[in-house]
Design a protein around this motif. Sequence first.
Motif: not given
Length: 90
Positions: A11-16
């Motif tokens: 999963k790609l998180m909010s900060k990349g």
Amino acid sequence: MEGTVFANDAKLMSKGQVTIPKNVRKALGVEIGDRITFVVEGSEIRIMNSAVYALKRFQEQMKGRAEKLGFKSEDEVADWIMRSRREENG
């Protein structure tokens, strides 16, 4: 894991940021603090251990140079390297 084929999702998180799955880290031969390289070729991306990537690039750049210098085998190159190191270290 050489030659093993598998796929993992992350999963790609909010900060990349993405957590590299454990079996992928193992296949890359990387541990905490190691660097990885992203190689983008058109629409495909490969993730490589940075040390392995650097070595492959160096080998590509040096391809054919030993022959041009008169070396006839890998042993001759290894002997030259050992002699050079001895000279440098006195």
